[in-house]
Design a protein around this motif. Structure first.
Motif, PDB file in Angstrom:
ATOM      1  N   UNK A 196       0.823  -1.209   0.000  1.00  0.00           N
ATOM      2  CA  UNK A 196       0.000   0.000   0.000  1.00  0.00           C
ATOM      3  C   UNK A 196       0.857   1.258   0.000  1.00  0.00           C
ATOM      4  N   UNK A 197       1.852   1.315   0.871  1.00  0.00           N
ATOM      5  CA  UNK A 197       2.705   2.498   0.954  1.00  0.00           C
ATOM      6  C   UNK A 197       3.617   2.624  -0.267  1.00  0.00           C
ATOM      7  N   UNK A 198       4.110   1.497  -0.781  1.00  0.00           N
ATOM      8  CA  UNK A 198       5.026   1.533  -1.923  1.00  0.00           C
ATOM      9  C   UNK A 198       4.350   1.932  -3.221  1.00  0.00           C
ATOM     10  N   UNK A 199       3.071   1.576  -3.376  1.00  0.00           N
ATOM     11  CA  UNK A 199       2.365   1.917  -4.611  1.00  0.00           C
ATOM     12  C   UNK A 199       2.092   3.411  -4.741  1.00  0.00           C
ATOM     13  N   UNK A 200       2.419   4.170  -3.713  1.00  0.00           N
ATOM     14  CA  UNK A 200       2.352   5.637  -3.838  1.00  0.00           C
ATOM     15  C   UNK A 200       3.308   6.129  -4.919  1.00  0.00           C
ATOM     16  N   UNK A 201       4.283   5.295  -5.285  1.00  0.00           N
ATOM     17  CA  UNK A 201       5.216   5.668  -6.350  1.00  0.00           C
ATOM     18  C   UNK A 201       4.513   5.819  -7.699  1.00  0.00           C
ATOM     19  N   UNK A 202       3.374   5.141  -7.876  1.00  0.00           N
ATOM     20  CA  UNK A 202       2.663   5.219  -9.157  1.00  0.00           C
ATOM     21  C   UNK A 202       2.090   6.623  -9.393  1.00  0.00           C
ATOM     22  N   UNK A 203       1.282   7.177  -8.472  1.00  0.00           N
ATOM     23  CA  UNK A 203       0.824   8.554  -8.709  1.00  0.00           C
ATOM     24  C   UNK A 203       1.967   9.558  -8.717  1.00  0.00           C
ATOM     25  N   UNK A 204       3.027   9.293  -7.944  1.00  0.00           N
ATOM     26  CA  UNK A 204       4.178  10.201  -7.955  1.00  0.00           C
ATOM     27  C   UNK A 204       4.828  10.237  -9.329  1.00  0.00           C
ATOM     28  N   UNK A 205       4.957   9.066  -9.969  1.00  0.00           N
ATOM     29  CA  UNK A 205       5.542   9.007 -11.306  1.00  0.00           C
ATOM     30  C   UNK A 205       4.659   9.728 -12.324  1.00  0.00           C
ATOM     31  N   UNK A 206       3.334   9.608 -12.170  1.00  0.00           N
ATOM     32  CA  UNK A 206       2.414  10.315 -13.071  1.00  0.00           C
ATOM     33  C   UNK A 206       2.598  11.825 -12.951  1.00  0.00           C
ATOM     34  N   UNK A 207       2.753  12.314 -11.719  1.00  0.00           N
ATOM     35  CA  UNK A 207       2.938  13.748 -11.496  1.00  0.00           C
ATOM     36  C   UNK A 207       4.250  14.221 -12.116  1.00  0.00           C
ATOM     37  N   UNK A 208       5.312  13.461 -11.923  1.00  0.00           N
ATOM     38  CA  UNK A 208       6.616  13.841 -12.473  1.00  0.00           C
ATOM     39  C   UNK A 208       6.554  13.925 -13.989  1.00  0.00           C
ATOM     40  N   UNK A 209       5.978  12.914 -14.627  1.00  0.00           N
ATOM     41  CA  UNK A 209       5.888  12.904 -16.091  1.00  0.00           C
ATOM     42  C   UNK A 209       5.001  14.040 -16.600  1.00  0.00           C
ATOM     43  N   UNK A 210       3.890  14.296 -15.901  1.00  0.00           N
ATOM     44  CA  UNK A 210       2.994  15.374 -16.316  1.00  0.00           C
ATOM     45  C   UNK A 210       3.689  16.730 -16.218  1.00  0.00           C
ATOM     46  N   UNK A 211       4.424  16.942 -15.120  1.00  0.00           N
ATOM     47  CA  UNK A 211       5.111  18.218 -14.930  1.00  0.00           C
ATOM     48  C   UNK A 211       6.192  18.444 -15.987  1.00  0.00           C
ATOM     49  N   UNK A 212       6.752  17.379 -16.507  1.00  0.00           N
ATOM     50  CA  UNK A 212       7.786  17.513 -17.539  1.00  0.00           C
ATOM     51  C   UNK A 212       7.217  18.002 -18.866  1.00  0.00           C
ATOM     52  N   UNK A 213       5.922  17.773 -19.094  1.00  0.00           N
ATOM     53  CA  UNK A 213       5.352  18.053 -20.411  1.00  0.00           C
ATOM     54  C   UNK A 213       4.425  19.262 -20.457  1.00  0.00           C
ATOM     55  N   UNK A 214       4.211  19.940 -19.325  1.00  0.00           N
ATOM     56  CA  UNK A 214       3.369  21.142 -19.364  1.00  0.00           C
ATOM     57  C   UNK A 214       4.255  22.383 -19.378  1.00  0.00           C
TER      58      UNK A 214
END
Length: 513
Positions: free
Chosen positions: A204-222
């Motif tokens: 449960x705690x480790x899967x927080x990496x999934x939304x974190x990765x989405x945020x990082x990728x999104x921030x790179x492209x806006x």
């Protein structure tokens, strides 16, 4: 008058620049709004994990023994300050980082701050998943909190500055929708990982990496916002950014000129934003900086969101059913928040505040009555009868629906749109910091308050909802559809705040309409 009849920043022109909903603005805003995923995931995951027996057995064995003691007061099963520190440590870290984010945002821009926040959250999730002691848990939570603080400060500003004025409420609400999606994904994850003996909490705690990765990728492209680029001395790049957001066929000249005027106005007074907030001309903004987050947290919604599984365990649900109850709440919240994005720019902010506040008060009063009558006023009853426990679940669903339709998204929408450019980063940072600081206090003491006040804790929260609703009725003007550069006109018309409205020129424009 086009665009709702609000004056632009200068020249008497009245429009909202003809900005419409285009594919480019939708994609850009959705990518920025995805920052809400990490905040929501953390809210959803922590409450479920803190009642998992595998997690408690490893780090808090005394709590496990307490919950199995049938003679113990039902309200006091989870009253452990070190356990609540696991949850609350995120909020104190987020408070500190959101204040730092204000100056960082002005220096490097909104987009860069969102990227930094995503990276910090990613590091914290890895630390929590691999934790071997409480200290490592707290360090991981602090890193996660730093990430939340950065993104919670920057993302709503980004959305307010890039979305069309006519649909700003809907686009800014997208942050809260993603927050609720994060909460839902966390509660669903907890539901399945709770069945894994020994190490399900790590998943449960480790899967927080999934939304974190989405945020990082999104921030790179806006792209960064045009306002931020001009404010940081890059006016040559700002038109291209605005054109990209509005779409290739949009005429952005008028909007860009007003952005430049707003920045020039902000620079004419070169004193710091925080010093400016203390001056008389900014008194209305200072009051809102404090009042909106303070009243919001004193409604108790943060502890219901975080500790819903604990509350369900308190009234007699099993661990698995308590998490399933949280999944239901998350689905209700997602439904109501999505509905809010549709109706907010039609009904207005004030109407949603009033209706949501009234419904929340009724639900809290009913929950208090039910707990007092069927769980006991002292410690005579350990669990509630099944039918009444289900009644508490229904009331919490109604409460959550009312909150998700009104105060949930409005908490992010209103502060992001009411401040002028010269104090926008500082105002948003203070709003977020106060909210997070109070969330820290609430989450740290909630189980103790529940143990001490018992059923009356919901009476306490209902009283604050009443005060907040009355405050909104008297002091918050309607901001629906007003361009950011013309927001001063709203305050200049208000029965009380007009005496503090700083810009006499804006008042003249309003009187001429």
């Amino acid at each position: 008058m086009a665009g709702g009849g609000f004056p632009a920043a200068e020249g008497g022109r009245v429009d909202d620049y003809g900005s419409g909903v285009t594919v480019s603005v939708v994609v850009t805003c959705l990518m920025a709004a995805s920052c809400g995923l990490i905040f929501g995931y953390d809210i959803g995951v922590s409450g479920g994990v803190t009642q998992m027996e595998s997690f408690l057995s490893k780090f808090f064995p005394e709590v496990v023994s307490g919950t199995k003691n049938a003679r113990r007061d039902a309200y006091c099963k989870y009253d452990d300050q070190l356990l609540t520190a696991f949850t609350s440590s995120l909020f104190i870290a987020a408070t500190l980082s959101s204040l730092v984010a204000s100056s960082v945002t002005r220096t490097v821009g909104r987009q860069a701050v969102m990227l930094i926040g995503g990276v910090l959250f990613l590091a914290g999730s890895a630390c929590n998943a691999g934790a071997i002691n409480i200290a490592m848990l707290i360090v991981g939570r602090m890193l996660v909190g730093f990430g939340v603080g950065f993104t919670a400060q920057a993302a709503p500003l980004y959305l307010a500055e890039t979305s069309p004025a006519r649909w700003r409420g809907a686009f800014t609400t997208a942050y809260n929708i993603f927050l609720v999606l994060g909460t839902l994904s966390a509660t669903v994850t907890n539901y399945f990982t709770n069945r894994i003996p020994g190490w399900g909490w790590r998943v449960s705690l480790g899967l927080a990496a999934v939304p974190a990765a989405i945020v990082v990728l999104s921030a790179l492209f806006v792209p960064d916002t045009p306002s931020s680029m001009v404010l940081r001395g890059k006016p040559d790049r700002a038109p291209a950014s605005l054109q990209r957001i509005r779409g290739p066929g949009a005429d952005v000249e008028a909007e860009f000129k007003d952005i430049v005027r707003a920045v020039e106005e902000a620079r004419r007074n070169d004193e710091g934003a925080y010093e400016r907030l203390r001056s008389k001309g900014y008194r209305h903004y200072l009051v809102m900086v404090v009042a909106i987050p303070a009243f919001f947290d004193l409604t108790g919604v943060i502890v219901i969101a975080v500790f819903a599984p604990v509350l369900f365990r308190t009234v007699g649900f099993s661990s698995q059913r308590a998490i399933f109850g949280s999944v239901i709440l998350s689905l209700v919240n997602l439904t109501s928040t999505s509905l809010s994005s549709i109706v907010m720019d039609r009904s207005g902010r004030r109407f949603l505040f009033f209706t949501g506040g009234a419904a929340m008060m009724v639900c809290q009063l009913a929950m208090s009555w039910m707990l007092a009558g069927h769980l006991g006023k002292h410690n005579a009853v350990v669990t509630m009868p099944r039918n009444y426990a289900l009644g508490v679940l229904v009331l919490m669903c109604l409460y959550t629906f009312s909150y998700g339709l009104s105060w949930g998204p409005l908490k992010w929408v209103v502060p992001s749109e009411i401040y002028p450019l010269e104090i926008r980063s500082a105002g948003q940072a203070m709003t977020v910091s106060i909210a997070l600081c109070l969330s820290f206090a609430q989450t740290q003491v909630f189980t103790t308050l529940l143990c001490g006040m018992k059923y009356a804790i919901f009476l306490f929260y209902a009283g604050w909802v009443l005060v907040m609703t009355a405050f909104i009725a008297a002091f918050l003007p309607e901001t629906k559809g007003v361009p950011l550069e013309a927001m001063q006109s709203v305050w200049a018309r208000h029965w009380y705040w007009r005496r503090f409205a700083r810009d006499a020129k804006q008042e003249v424009q309003v009187n001429c309409l």
